[in-house]
Design a protein around this motif. Sequence first.
Motif, PDB file in Angstrom:
ATOM      1  N   SER A   1      34.365 -38.315 -38.323  1.00 25.75           N
ATOM      2  CA  SER A   1      33.681 -38.194 -36.865  1.00 25.75           C
ATOM      3  C   SER A   1      32.035 -38.516 -37.905  1.00 25.75           C
ATOM      4  O   SER A   1      31.466 -38.612 -36.997  1.00 25.75           O
ATOM      5  N   PRO A   2      31.941 -38.211 -39.024  1.00 23.71           N
ATOM      6  CA  PRO A   2      30.619 -38.200 -39.720  1.00 23.71           C
ATOM      7  C   PRO A   2      30.185 -39.928 -39.814  1.00 23.71           C
ATOM      8  O   PRO A   2      28.770 -40.103 -39.189  1.00 23.71           O
TER       9      PRO A   2
ATOM     10  N   GLY B   1      26.758 -40.435 -37.501  1.00 23.12           N
ATOM     11  CA  GLY B   1      26.175 -41.622 -38.656  1.00 23.12           C
ATOM     12  C   GLY B   1      25.363 -42.860 -37.596  1.00 23.12           C
ATOM     13  O   GLY B   1      24.284 -43.267 -37.731  1.00 23.12           O
TER      14      GLY B   1
ATOM     15  N   LYS C   1      38.611 -38.693 -46.006  1.00 16.24           N
ATOM     16  CA  LYS C   1      37.775 -37.990 -45.888  1.00 16.24           C
ATOM     17  C   LYS C   1      37.220 -37.951 -46.892  1.00 16.24           C
ATOM     18  O   LYS C   1      35.432 -38.554 -46.889  1.00 16.24           O
TER      19      LYS C   1
ATOM     20  N   ALA D   1      34.700 -41.494 -45.576  1.00 16.74           N
ATOM     21  CA  ALA D   1      34.115 -41.363 -45.223  1.00 16.74           C
ATOM     22  C   ALA D   1      32.274 -40.953 -45.466  1.00 16.74           C
ATOM     23  O   ALA D   1      31.943 -41.218 -44.888  1.00 16.74           O
ATOM     24  N   ALA D   2      32.703 -40.486 -47.311  1.00 12.92           N
ATOM     25  CA  ALA D   2      31.930 -39.632 -47.549  1.00 12.92           C
ATOM     26  C   ALA D   2      31.736 -40.928 -48.184  1.00 12.92           C
ATOM     27  O   ALA D   2      30.795 -40.658 -48.339  1.00 12.92           O
TER      28      ALA D   2
ATOM     29  N   ALA E   1      29.372 -43.249 -45.818  1.00 10.82           N
ATOM     30  CA  ALA E   1      28.848 -42.037 -44.399  1.00 10.82           C
ATOM     31  C   ALA E   1      27.968 -40.899 -45.840  1.00 10.82           C
ATOM     32  O   ALA E   1      28.353 -39.798 -45.331  1.00 10.82           O
TER      33      ALA E   1
ATOM     34  N   THR F   1      24.999 -38.117 -44.214  1.00 14.58           N
ATOM     35  CA  THR F   1      25.695 -37.401 -42.691  1.00 14.58           C
ATOM     36  C   THR F   1      27.268 -36.329 -43.179  1.00 14.58           C
ATOM     37  O   THR F   1      27.271 -34.951 -42.564  1.00 14.58           O
ATOM     38  N   VAL F   2      27.707 -36.552 -43.957  1.00 12.73           N
ATOM     39  CA  VAL F   2      28.538 -35.619 -44.504  1.00 12.73           C
ATOM     40  C   VAL F   2      28.409 -35.024 -45.256  1.00 12.73           C
ATOM     41  O   VAL F   2      28.546 -33.814 -45.218  1.00 12.73           O
TER      42      VAL F   2
ATOM     43  N   GLU G   1      25.206 -33.381 -44.606  1.00 10.64           N
ATOM     44  CA  GLU G   1      24.018 -32.500 -43.815  1.00 10.64           C
ATOM     45  C   GLU G   1      25.297 -32.156 -42.721  1.00 10.64           C
ATOM     46  O   GLU G   1      25.102 -30.584 -42.276  1.00 10.64           O
ATOM     47  N   GLN G   2      26.716 -32.804 -42.521  1.00 12.51           N
ATOM     48  CA  GLN G   2      27.853 -31.834 -41.952  1.00 12.51           C
ATOM     49  C   GLN G   2      28.519 -31.027 -42.699  1.00 12.51           C
ATOM     50  O   GLN G   2      28.377 -29.208 -42.425  1.00 12.51           O
ATOM     51  N   HIS G   3      28.058 -30.965 -44.347  1.00 15.34           N
ATOM     52  CA  HIS G   3      28.996 -29.679 -44.367  1.00 15.34           C
ATOM     53  C   HIS G   3      27.647 -27.934 -44.587  1.00 15.34           C
ATOM     54  O   HIS G   3      28.255 -27.140 -44.456  1.00 15.34           O
TER      55      HIS G   3
END
Length: 555
Positions: free
Chosen positions: A116-117, A121, A156, A159-160, A163, A166-167, A169-171
């Motif tokens: 999803s990130p 992104g 996870k 993805a971090a 991106a 984005t990660v 910001e989502q956190h």
Amino acid sequence: MDTTTQDPLIEQAALLDEWVEARRQIAVWEARAAALLTERVRSHDADVAASPMHRDTIWRSMVSEYAAAGRIAKGSAEIAFSEARALHGEFPEVRDAFAEGAVSAAHVREILRASSPLTAGVLDGTVEPSALGLYEAAALEFAEAESPARTRAHLKELAAALAPRTVVEQHRAAEQERRAWVRTFDDGVSLLHLLAPTATVEAIMDRTRTIARDAVAAPEAESPILPIDIEAEHAAWLAHECDARAGIADSFVIDPFLPDEPPTVHSWVPAPSVFDIPEHAAAYESACEAALDAGPVPIRLEPDGRTSDQMHADVLCDLLLGANPTDMIGTGLAVIRAQVQVTVAATTLAGLDDAPAQLDGHGALDPDTARALAAENTGWTRLFLDADGLVTSTDTYTPTAGMRRFLRARDQHCRSPGCRQPVHRCEVDHNLDFALGGATDVRNLAHFCLSHHALKHPDVPERYRWTARQRPDGTIEWTSPNGRIYPDTPPRRVMFVPSEPEPPAPEQPESEHREREHPEPAHPESSERSATPDDDPPPWSDFDSSPVGASPAGG
């Protein structure tokens, strides 16, 4: 091995092969079901194009029909449609592997959710579209060899790495949704829900388990006490003290507010004690001698009676009811004393960037939280990585504590395939038993949880016993009783490693080369003559890679 022992093993191996093939066929059929949902989505899109004003109605009608026909919840049907669309639209290689049964539906679900990130992104322009292909290839390679739980944690972190913005910001957005709520059940019990940052929740549960484990009393604890009536003896002692303090002989009392008044003289005589009577004193001494001769009397404590889950619930309730959070006490991060292992780049720790850190075993961690934890913990360790992203050394060395720090940093969790038990609830095991000549060396040590450690214990019959052997790269090869080998590779600290081989290292003197190839075994008795970290730092020049991570000591 005789025939009576061999035949059951052959039968068990055949059953295992048949079970594995059945699971592969299940994955093939689940992939077929996802493909059918994709075909239905295409029909749905055509209906929406013809009647755009009824978009929501068309979607709800389709989802409701499939939920009713499949006897599943509406939310499950919606998730199935969404995952099928993403699988066939953005991840064709995963779709093909799923269709062949190389990965299960659980693996596919973890790959899609962790992406999803990246998809977010790509939509907002902060991530290049090519990152999706890189993510898909790396995720598929990992998922084909690991369990869904390990795949989730690894993806996870992947993805971090692809991106990071984005990660983060989502956190931070998800943290704003933190809340607590209660759902009431029948029979006088309720369910307490807590939505909070993962680092905080993991620390809460780790502290809860630790307190519960320490609070369990031994069912047959023994204490050496004397068979004397303690209450009677205490009452006699109080009576003696009260009698002795009944008066104070020849004391002068001066009133400080009336200095001109003459002092008052008191003369009281204390009442005689019961021990001043010879007969009573002799009886007391006889009773003490008899008690000493009788020896200790064991005290048997009744077992607690609560299950582990009940103990965890009771401890958590006690902790919540026994504290009043205020600004004076500090934030929740300031009072965390649980074992939490965090890896954070030095540049992030210094505030030079906002790259996400890693909460080992759970994925990315908000950089602000990592910095806050670092401020409260003075025992951090630099990690040195090789070209493949594996930990090779830490910044301290002793034959015992240093190796444990190294193993905690390398293993992160139980090294049995698929197990996610964190290292602080595992045991350090000699892969080749010490009694059989196995060295106390990091190349022969790994963390195993209690259940998997017991599988290789010598007391286990040979036909059920597993063996574990460590390769030079840290991979643990588990061999089952029927001879099958299941490798478990150590978790990587970086997501991408160079494909080009490393340049050859410069030649070293013969004596130094021999010393590094054959280090002195690290036995406990050698700890007294080893240097402390401050007196004799490790030779950093031996490692080509630079420090890229840190981990709190004790985690």
